[in-house]
Design an enzyme around this catalytic site. Structure first.
Site, PDB file in Angstrom:
ATOM      1  N   LYS A  22       0.827  -1.212   0.000  1.00 28.63           N
ATOM      2  CA  LYS A  22       0.000   0.000   0.000  1.00 28.63           C
ATOM      3  C   LYS A  22       0.864   1.267   0.000  1.00 28.63           C
ATOM      4  CE  LYS A  22      -2.646   2.494   3.554  1.00 28.63           C
ATOM      5  NZ  LYS A  22      -1.564   3.253   4.181  1.00 28.63           N
ATOM      6  N   ASN A  23       1.840   1.314   0.912  1.00 28.58           N
ATOM      7  CA  ASN A  23       2.587   2.567   1.072  1.00 28.58           C
ATOM      8  C   ASN A  23       3.615   2.805  -0.024  1.00 28.58           C
ATOM      9  OD1 ASN A  23       1.017   3.209   3.226  1.00 28.58           O
ATOM     10  ND2 ASN A  23       2.528   2.655   4.788  1.00 28.58           N
ATOM     11  N   CYS A 117      -4.911   7.798   9.213  1.00 28.30           N
ATOM     12  CA  CYS A 117      -5.141   7.303  10.577  1.00 28.30           C
ATOM     13  C   CYS A 117      -4.820   8.390  11.599  1.00 28.30           C
ATOM     14  CB  CYS A 117      -4.257   6.080  10.856  1.00 28.30           C
ATOM     15  SG  CYS A 117      -4.725   4.626   9.917  1.00 28.30           S
ATOM     16  N   ARG A 122      -0.099  15.065  13.152  1.00 27.01           N
ATOM     17  CA  ARG A 122       0.690  14.581  11.998  1.00 27.01           C
ATOM     18  C   ARG A 122       1.141  15.784  11.168  1.00 27.01           C
ATOM     19  NH1 ARG A 122      -1.694   8.971   9.566  1.00 27.01           N
ATOM     20  NH2 ARG A 122       0.370   8.978   8.640  1.00 27.01           N
ATOM     21  N   ASP A 308       3.995   0.342  12.116  1.00 24.78           N
ATOM     22  CA  ASP A 308       2.756  -0.206  11.541  1.00 24.78           C
ATOM     23  C   ASP A 308       2.553  -1.681  11.883  1.00 24.78           C
ATOM     24  OD1 ASP A 308       2.283   2.262  10.547  1.00 24.78           O
ATOM     25  OD2 ASP A 308       2.499   1.752   8.428  1.00 24.78           O
ATOM     26  N   ARG A 400      -9.124  -0.213   3.922  1.00 27.05           N
ATOM     27  CA  ARG A 400      -8.278   0.811   3.286  1.00 27.05           C
ATOM     28  C   ARG A 400      -6.936   0.203   2.868  1.00 27.05           C
ATOM     29  NH1 ARG A 400      -6.631   4.709   7.259  1.00 27.05           N
ATOM     30  NH2 ARG A 400      -5.100   4.925   5.622  1.00 27.05           N
TER      31      ARG A 400
HETATM   32  C1  UD1 Z   1       3.918   6.787   6.750  1.00 28.21           C
HETATM   33  C2  UD1 Z   1       2.890   5.674   6.623  1.00 28.21           C
HETATM   34  C3  UD1 Z   1       2.402   5.250   7.997  1.00 28.21           C
HETATM   35  C4  UD1 Z   1       3.578   4.901   8.909  1.00 28.21           C
HETATM   36  C5  UD1 Z   1       4.616   6.000   8.919  1.00 28.21           C
HETATM   37  C6  UD1 Z   1       5.877   5.641   9.673  1.00 28.21           C
HETATM   38  C7  UD1 Z   1       1.899   6.181   4.457  1.00 28.21           C
HETATM   39  C8  UD1 Z   1       0.699   6.605   3.702  1.00 28.21           C
HETATM   40  N1  UD1 Z   1       1.792   6.171   5.810  1.00 28.21           N
HETATM   41  O1  UD1 Z   1       3.249   7.894   7.350  1.00 28.21           O
HETATM   42  O2  UD1 Z   1       1.573   4.112   7.828  1.00 28.21           O
HETATM   43  O3  UD1 Z   1       3.108   4.717  10.243  1.00 28.21           O
HETATM   44  O4  UD1 Z   1       4.995   6.339   7.576  1.00 28.21           O
HETATM   45  O5  UD1 Z   1       6.456   4.490   9.128  1.00 28.21           O
HETATM   46  O6  UD1 Z   1       2.924   5.832   3.897  1.00 28.21           O
HETATM   47  N2  UD1 Z   1       6.933  14.221  11.206  1.00 28.21           N
HETATM   48  C9  UD1 Z   1       7.229  15.531  11.503  1.00 28.21           C
HETATM   49  N3  UD1 Z   1       7.173  16.439  10.477  1.00 28.21           N
HETATM   50  C10 UD1 Z   1       6.857  16.108   9.199  1.00 28.21           C
HETATM   51  C11 UD1 Z   1       6.564  14.759   8.906  1.00 28.21           C
HETATM   52  C12 UD1 Z   1       6.610  13.834   9.935  1.00 28.21           C
HETATM   53  O7  UD1 Z   1       7.512  15.872  12.646  1.00 28.21           O
HETATM   54  O8  UD1 Z   1       6.831  16.977   8.325  1.00 28.21           O
HETATM   55  C13 UD1 Z   1       6.992  13.204  12.281  1.00 28.21           C
HETATM   56  C14 UD1 Z   1       5.629  12.542  12.543  1.00 28.21           C
HETATM   57  O9  UD1 Z   1       4.847  13.298  13.454  1.00 28.21           O
HETATM   58  C15 UD1 Z   1       6.033  11.203  13.105  1.00 28.21           C
HETATM   59  C16 UD1 Z   1       7.358  10.885  12.367  1.00 28.21           C
HETATM   60  O10 UD1 Z   1       7.820  12.133  11.846  1.00 28.21           O
HETATM   61  O11 UD1 Z   1       6.317  11.312  14.481  1.00 28.21           O
HETATM   62  C17 UD1 Z   1       7.234   9.905  11.216  1.00 28.21           C
HETATM   63  O12 UD1 Z   1       6.240  10.349  10.301  1.00 28.21           O
HETATM   64  P1  UD1 Z   1       6.301   9.949   8.753  1.00 28.21           P
HETATM   65  O13 UD1 Z   1       7.398   8.973   8.555  1.00 28.21           O
HETATM   66  O14 UD1 Z   1       6.309  11.201   7.964  1.00 28.21           O
HETATM   67  O15 UD1 Z   1       4.910   9.214   8.549  1.00 28.21           O
HETATM   68  P2  UD1 Z   1       3.925   9.331   7.299  1.00 28.21           P
HETATM   69  O16 UD1 Z   1       4.705   9.473   6.047  1.00 28.21           O
HETATM   70  O17 UD1 Z   1       2.848  10.314   7.603  1.00 28.21           O
END
Ligand code: UD1
Length: 421
Positions: A22-23, A117, A122, A308, A400
């Protein structure tokens, strides 16, 4: 209202074929916008997040047709920026990638605030930091829930150091940088297999990306990308979910069509719990040979134990001997599913980002809800090993991200069906 009805207690035996990730699928579908040509995407999972992404792309002008259930023909020649439907975009996290894609192809973007989620806050500050380093101006309209990006002079390669390791920011900045002028270096990049998959997709389309899978990714901007045929990697989280299920129920299964290397951290923890695991070229055999032992888990960015996978392992640990500790190192609030496990008799205390799970002799079937995608998968695992019947509501959140989960568990011998009432 659809729900899953599970009669627990069956051990699992046989083979399960894992679908595409998915990701990886979500960013690759959106990244195809940059080609403006026809791409053939193989091993696409049949999940509602993919269907939503395709609805978004169709609304933007893409032509979409399926050659088979998992093989898609996607032509993005006539895609227009700034018109993605707010109601769809706001239901998915992956839609943030539209900002990078629209910026790269059109020099500007207008995208609704993304959903996904609920794990607490986020933020997308690192995505914004990356876009700004490439020369874009970003405006967030909090009142109406839109993000605007504009690069009137085009995007220009630059060096970007991320303050946190973010999968989303790494992907989004890669998408924006691939056709920027000059060279971009992303430091402290995420190293997840789906980052490598996106880089491989782009390189197949003519991009020049090196270092994906390490913490420094280098991108030499190219003027144009072309369409390609690309096969998405298998979903390590789906594979891990089936492995955790066998740990909970007992039995022996072959988890097929995977890359065992991606499973290393999950396999290591399951082995510590007492599971017997054999690795083969493209499948893993997992068998429960003795009662589960308690363990400690801390989730971390790849190659650490994946966040995850923690709810599914927590469900299996509910009936392990002794007390396990699960610490969440990525998200501030990922324990909402614990309340649901407690309804089934689990003994879990949450303190900040850690959960203390005291093993109980068995779980008891109950009515529970899927609070989020992986939390929902944890409820299935708990239901499969519980005594009696479990009803899971809010299952669209599970669908999803899981392709035919009822069919796959049924073929392994589980008593699970989807009912509507
Ligand atoms: C993706 C996955 C999600 C998974 C996560 C971590 C998808 C659609 N979702 O989410 O299932 O749990 O990776 O493996 O691929 N952060 C910041 N600033 C930012 C971006 C992130 O502080 O601009 C922080 C977040 O709050 C979190 C951490 O970084 O604590 C990791 O987030 P991130 O790796 O970006 O997760 P997603 O890409 O949203």
């Amino acid at each position: 209202m659809e729900r899953y009805i599970i009669n627990g207690g069956n051990e699992l035996f046989g083979d399960v074929e894992i679908s595409g990730m998915k990701n990886a699928a979500l960013p690759i579908l959106i990244a195809s916008i940059l080609t403006g040509e026809k791409c053939i995407i193989e091993n696409l999972p049949s999940i509602s997040d993919v269907r939503k992404s395709l609805d978004i792309l169709k609304a933007m002008g893409a032509q979409v047709s399926f050659r088979s259930e998992s093989c898609l023909e996607l032509d993005t020649q006539n895609v227009e920026g700034g018109i993605s439907p707010y109601d769809l975009v706001s239901k998915m996290r992956g839609s943030t990638y539209l900002i990078g894609a629209e910026l790269a192809r059109f020099g500007k973007a207008k995208v609704g605030w993304p959903g996904g989620c609920d794990f607490g806050v986020r933020p997308i500050d690192q995505h914004i930091k990356g876009f700004e380093a490439l020369g874009a101006k970003i405006t967030v309209d909090n009142e109406n829930g839109y993000i605007y990006a504009d690069a009137p002079n085009g995007l220009h390669g630059n060096s970007i150091y991320f303050d946190v390791v973010s999968v989303g920011a790494t992907i989004n900045v890669m998408i924006a940088a691939v056709m920027a002028k000059g060279k971009t270096v992303i430091d402290n990049a995420a190293r997840e297999p789906h980052i490598v998959d996106l880089a491989n997709f782009f390189n197949t389309c003519g991009a020049k990306i090196t270092g994906a899978g390490t913490s420094v990714i280098k991108i030499q901007g190219v003027e144009k990308l072309h369409g390609c045929t690309y096969t998405i990697i298998p979903d390590m989280i789906e594979a891990g979910t089936f492995m955790a299920a066998v740990a909970a129920t007992g039995g022996k299964i072959n988890v097929r069509g995977i890359i065992p290397k991606h499973m290393e951290s999950v396999s290591a923890k399951l082995e510590e719990m007492g599971m017997r695991i054999e690795e083969h070229d493209d499948y893993i055999t997992i068998e429960k040979v003795k009662p589960l032992k308690h363990i400690q888990i801390k989730t971390l960015p790849y190659p650490g134990f994946p966040t995850d996978m923690h709810p599914q392992l927590s469900a299996a640990l509910c009936c392990a001997e002794g007390t396990s500790i699960v610490t969440e190192g990525v998200w501030e609030n990922r324990f909402r599913y614990v309340e649901e496990l407690r309804k089934m008799g689990a003994d879990i205390e949450v303190d900040g980002v850690s959960a203390k799970i005291k093993g109980v002799p068995n779980l008891v079937g109950s009515e529970v809800q899927a609070v989020d995608l992986r939390g929902g998968a944890a409820m299935i695992i708990a239901g499969l090993c519980a005594k009696g019947q479990t009803e899971i509501t809010n299952i669209m959140t599970i669908e999803r991200g899981y392709d035919d989960i009822v069919g796959k568990f049924t073929r392994l011998g589980a008593d699970i069906k989807k009912a509507e009432y």
